[in-house]
Enzyme design. Structure first.
Site, PDB file in Angstrom:
ATOM      1  N   ASP A   1      94.965 -18.425  -3.375  1.00 43.21           N
ATOM      2  CA  ASP A   1      94.754 -17.430  -2.330  1.00 43.21           C
ATOM      3  C   ASP A   1      94.820 -15.999  -2.879  1.00 43.21           C
ATOM      4  O   ASP A   1      95.740 -15.665  -3.631  1.00 43.21           O
ATOM      5  CB  ASP A   1      95.881 -17.630  -1.304  1.00 43.21           C
ATOM      6  CG  ASP A   1      95.591 -16.994   0.032  1.00 43.21           C
ATOM      7  OD1 ASP A   1      94.600 -17.391   0.664  1.00 43.21           O
ATOM      8  OD2 ASP A   1      96.360 -16.112   0.452  1.00 43.21           O
TER       9      ASP A   1
ATOM     10  N   HIS B   1      87.041 -21.375   5.945  1.00 44.24           N
ATOM     11  CA  HIS B   1      87.890 -21.125   7.116  1.00 44.24           C
ATOM     12  C   HIS B   1      88.030 -19.641   7.445  1.00 44.24           C
ATOM     13  O   HIS B   1      88.689 -19.293   8.419  1.00 44.24           O
ATOM     14  CB  HIS B   1      89.265 -21.739   6.873  1.00 44.24           C
ATOM     15  CG  HIS B   1      90.018 -21.024   5.784  1.00 44.24           C
ATOM     16  ND1 HIS B   1      89.570 -20.977   4.483  1.00 44.24           N
ATOM     17  CD2 HIS B   1      91.146 -20.283   5.805  1.00 44.24           C
ATOM     18  CE1 HIS B   1      90.399 -20.249   3.761  1.00 44.24           C
ATOM     19  NE2 HIS B   1      91.363 -19.822   4.535  1.00 44.24           N
ATOM     20  N   ASP B   2      87.464 -18.784   6.602  1.00 46.62           N
ATOM     21  CA  ASP B   2      87.550 -17.338   6.846  1.00 46.62           C
ATOM     22  C   ASP B   2      86.226 -16.746   7.310  1.00 46.62           C
ATOM     23  O   ASP B   2      86.117 -15.522   7.448  1.00 46.62           O
ATOM     24  CB  ASP B   2      87.985 -16.612   5.564  1.00 46.62           C
ATOM     25  CG  ASP B   2      89.427 -16.911   5.188  1.00 46.62           C
ATOM     26  OD1 ASP B   2      90.247 -17.154   6.095  1.00 46.62           O
ATOM     27  OD2 ASP B   2      89.728 -16.909   3.980  1.00 46.62           O
TER      28      ASP B   2
ATOM     29  N   ASP C   1      96.410 -25.465  -1.782  1.00 46.52           N
ATOM     30  CA  ASP C   1      96.213 -24.029  -1.642  1.00 46.52           C
ATOM     31  C   ASP C   1      97.481 -23.332  -2.126  1.00 46.52           C
ATOM     32  O   ASP C   1      98.570 -23.571  -1.587  1.00 46.52           O
ATOM     33  CB  ASP C   1      95.959 -23.711  -0.152  1.00 46.52           C
ATOM     34  CG  ASP C   1      94.994 -22.577   0.044  1.00 46.52           C
ATOM     35  OD1 ASP C   1      95.200 -21.529  -0.588  1.00 46.52           O
ATOM     36  OD2 ASP C   1      94.046 -22.727   0.843  1.00 46.52           O
TER      37      ASP C   1
ATOM     38  N   GLU D   1      90.413 -17.348  -5.327  1.00 45.37           N
ATOM     39  CA  GLU D   1      89.720 -16.682  -4.222  1.00 45.37           C
ATOM     40  C   GLU D   1      89.536 -15.234  -4.673  1.00 45.37           C
ATOM     41  O   GLU D   1      90.485 -14.451  -4.695  1.00 45.37           O
ATOM     42  CB  GLU D   1      90.554 -16.739  -2.937  1.00 45.37           C
ATOM     43  CG  GLU D   1      89.797 -16.145  -1.758  1.00 45.37           C
ATOM     44  CD  GLU D   1      90.681 -15.775  -0.557  1.00 45.37           C
ATOM     45  OE1 GLU D   1      90.121 -15.553   0.526  1.00 45.37           O
ATOM     46  OE2 GLU D   1      91.908 -15.694  -0.706  1.00 45.37           O
TER      47      GLU D   1
HETATM   48  C1  GLC Z   1      93.101 -15.663   2.211  1.00 46.58           C
HETATM   49  C2  GLC Z   1      92.957 -16.858   3.110  1.00 46.58           C
HETATM   50  C3  GLC Z   1      93.045 -16.393   4.530  1.00 46.58           C
HETATM   51  C4  GLC Z   1      94.411 -15.773   4.734  1.00 46.58           C
HETATM   52  C5  GLC Z   1      94.687 -14.670   3.727  1.00 46.58           C
HETATM   53  C6  GLC Z   1      96.135 -14.333   3.672  1.00 46.58           C
HETATM   54  O1  GLC Z   1      92.056 -14.773   2.364  1.00 46.58           O
HETATM   55  O2  GLC Z   1      91.779 -17.544   2.826  1.00 46.58           O
HETATM   56  O3  GLC Z   1      92.830 -17.433   5.443  1.00 46.58           O
HETATM   57  O4  GLC Z   1      94.517 -15.256   6.026  1.00 46.58           O
HETATM   58  O5  GLC Z   1      94.327 -15.036   2.421  1.00 46.58           O
HETATM   59  O6  GLC Z   1      96.854 -15.373   3.083  1.00 46.58           O
END
Ligand code: GLC
Ligand code: CA
Length: 571
Positions: free
Chosen positions: A200, A339-340, A95, A258
């Protein structure tokens, strides 16, 4: 194997497997489960962040990009894990969290010391805005984790930007030395043999340098921060400097953005064939909306009609040519859970009445879509949302900060908040993996860092390994079949019944080979449809989650058919 043919499995390391009894999942824990993952039949493992971090946002706040979080193990543990993944013919991606770092990163520690520190411009500093009421934040941007997106720092009398928590200062991608430092760090991991990155909040890297207030009607809308003016320049540079130099010629190493704030119309700019940016992107169109106020005013869950419309739109957009740039033929990464988001079975299925049926139905749809699918850890056994009874049982900074704003400082009802959080909070996906019916679900011999779901005695890996008809065995079977079925990898997608209120029926075709997925997204009995005068059930059944062969689909039943030459739409 091409990235388009692969299946990804996402691991949230903190919650996967604990090897030393401290209650926290770790790298040796993951290494001990590699046979399980190989047997499942996945190709690429994505690890949520494993780097050193004070864990304000569970590793999404990195304090040292080239060190392993001590709770997770050592660099030797990492090398061992990577070797084990490769030995089993799988790949490993990390990540990449480079929109922001932790405020405990050495760069930020330096940056905040003085305005002329060599690291000052690694972050985004602005002078206070002078208003009638005195000095104020430079603009009205809001943090995704509540409150203003600017924090005042006494030492130099300026504000720094943090689109997430105050402990997650945004990095300044306008500053070339920062970009070079990131590329160097990426090469460090790729040189070790890592196969690529999930990136991310990648569309946030470039910001409008005039830092305007939110446009009218979009106050607090985080997508305003996405797709800034230099984003494609930065990604093309990253691709040229790093990504294209590793992995397979022509496609580089694996790269997944993402795509927060990326609309279907913009997607090909990130992943179009001739863009030299990313391999794939995943969108937020069906993610659970979770702005702060949503914790007392949740959005209704997406219906299957809406899901179908979203998937159709993205398939169409990626297959089209962007009129402005001629970018064409991009690829997407698809998911129902991560995970979100809360657990997908709790969102789209019926975990109480139809746990097996709804988990396997969702698997059937996800794994026969066009795009590279992500399986989120635990979905392969049908893990569900967890009942959290108090705010103290939660861990996630997003839920805690929203509680602080709406309940501690606000006037909203704690009961409403707790009921809503039990639907939408991210921690539902983060409860420890349920390996067995042993204490703490076999995840740890110690005290787990987050509550274990109460249902672990009925939903767990060993129970499903021992049961012929289980969600886990269905995933294994489906993945084995998918691996050798080219039409599912790269065939065209077409929704055959976009207006049906409870069925998702779609076709995948490649070189005259056609498959149909028929999925009942409801707890009702539904007659299998007739399309162009032919019943779908007149085709060749290749896989199904239930033994039913009748023309009436049972609740959450899913079937895959291969078109018979005499079947529908035969030329
Ligand atoms: C992304 C991640 C999330 C995190 C955010 C800040 O959306 O998937 O889990 O809190 O970025 O890094
Ligand atoms: Ca541990």
């Amino acid at each position: 194997m091409n990235y388009k043919d692969a299946v990804i499995y996402q691991i949230y390391p903190r919650s996967f497997a604990d090897s030393n009894g401290d209650g926290i999942g770790d790298l040796p824990g993951i290494a001990s489960k590699l046979d399980y993952l190989a047997e499942l039949g996945v190709d690429i493992l994505w690890l949520s962040p494993i780097f050193d971090s004070p864990n304000a946002d569970n590793g999404y706040d990195v304090s040292d990009y080239e060190a392993i979080m001590p709770e997770f193990g050592t660099m030797a543990d990492f090398d061992n894990l990577l070797a084990g993944v490769h030995q089993r013919g799988m790949r490993l991606i990390l990540d990449l969290v480079v929109n922001h770092s932790s405020d405990e990163h050495r760069w930020f520690q330096e940056s905040r010391k003085s305005k002329d520190n060599p690291y000052r411009d690694y972050y985004i500093w602005r002078t206070p805005k002078l208003t009638a009421d005195g000095p104020a934040e430079p603009n009205n941007w809001q943090s995704i984790f509540s409150g203003p997106a600017w924090a005042f720092d006494e030492t130099t009398g300026e504000y720094y930007l943090h689109l997430f928590a105050t402990k997650q200062p945004d990095l300044n991608w306008e500053h070339p030395p920062l970009r070079e430092a990131i590329y160097k760090m990426m090469r460090f991991w790729l040189d070790k043999g890592v196969d690529g990155f999930r990136m991310d909040v990648i569309p946030f890297l470039s910001k409008d340098q005039t830092f305007p207030d939110y446009p009218a009607g979009r106050y607090g809308d985080s997508s305003v921060h996405a797709n800034g003016p230099r984003i494609h320049e930065f990604l093309q540079e990253m691709n040229h400097e790093v990504l294209s130099r590793y992995g397979r010629a022509g496609e580089g190493c694996v790269s997944i953005g993402e795509g927060i704030g990326v609309t279907a119309e913009l997607a090909n700019l990130y992943v179009g064939k001739d863009r030299h940016e990313l391999n794939m992107i995943y969108h937020f169109d069906h993610a659970v909306p979770r702005e702060e106020y949503r914790f007392v005013d949740p959005a209704p869950e997406f219906t299957v009609l809406e899901l179908k419309a979203i998937f159709a739109k993205w398939n169409l957009a990626l297959d089209s040519i962007d009129p402005a740039t001629q970018a064409t033929g991009g690829w997407q990464n698809i998911y129902f859970g991560n995970h979100d988001n809360p657990r997908c079975i709790s969102r789209f299925g019926d975990p109480e009445r139809y746990p097996y049926e709804s988990a396997t139905m969702l698997a059937t749809v996800l794994l026969t879509q066009r795009g590279t699918p992500n399986i989120y850890q635990g979905d392969e056994i049908g893990m569900t949302n967890c009942a959290f009874d108090t705010i103290d049982e939660y861990n996630d900074i997003q839920v805690k900060n929203a509680w602080q704003a709406l309940i501690t400082q606000g006037e909203h009802s704690p009961e409403v908040f707790l009921a809503t959080a039990n639907q939408i909070a991210r921690d539902h996906a983060r409860t420890p993996m349920q390996w067995s019916d042993a204490p703490n679900a076999g995840f740890t011999t110690g005290q787990p860092w987050l509550k274990i779901n109460h249902n672990y005695q009925t939903i767990n890996v060993s129970q499903q390994e021992a049961t012929p008809r289980s969600v886990l065995h269905y995933y294994q079977k489906l993945l084995r079949w998918r691996k050798q079925t080219l039409a599912i990898h790269e065939g065209t997608y077409s929704d055959l019944l976009p207006d049906h209120p409870s069925l998702w029926v779609f076709e995948r075709t490649l070189n005259n080979v056609t498959f149909y997925t028929v999925a009942n997204f409801s707890g009702d009995f539904v007659v299998i449809p007739v399309i162009q005068g032919v019943s779908l059930s007149d085709n060749q059944l290749v896989l199904a989650n239930l033994p039913n062969q009748t023309d009436t689909l049972q609740p959450f039943e899913a079937r895959i058919y291969e078109r018979k030459k005499t079947g529908i739409s035969d030329e």
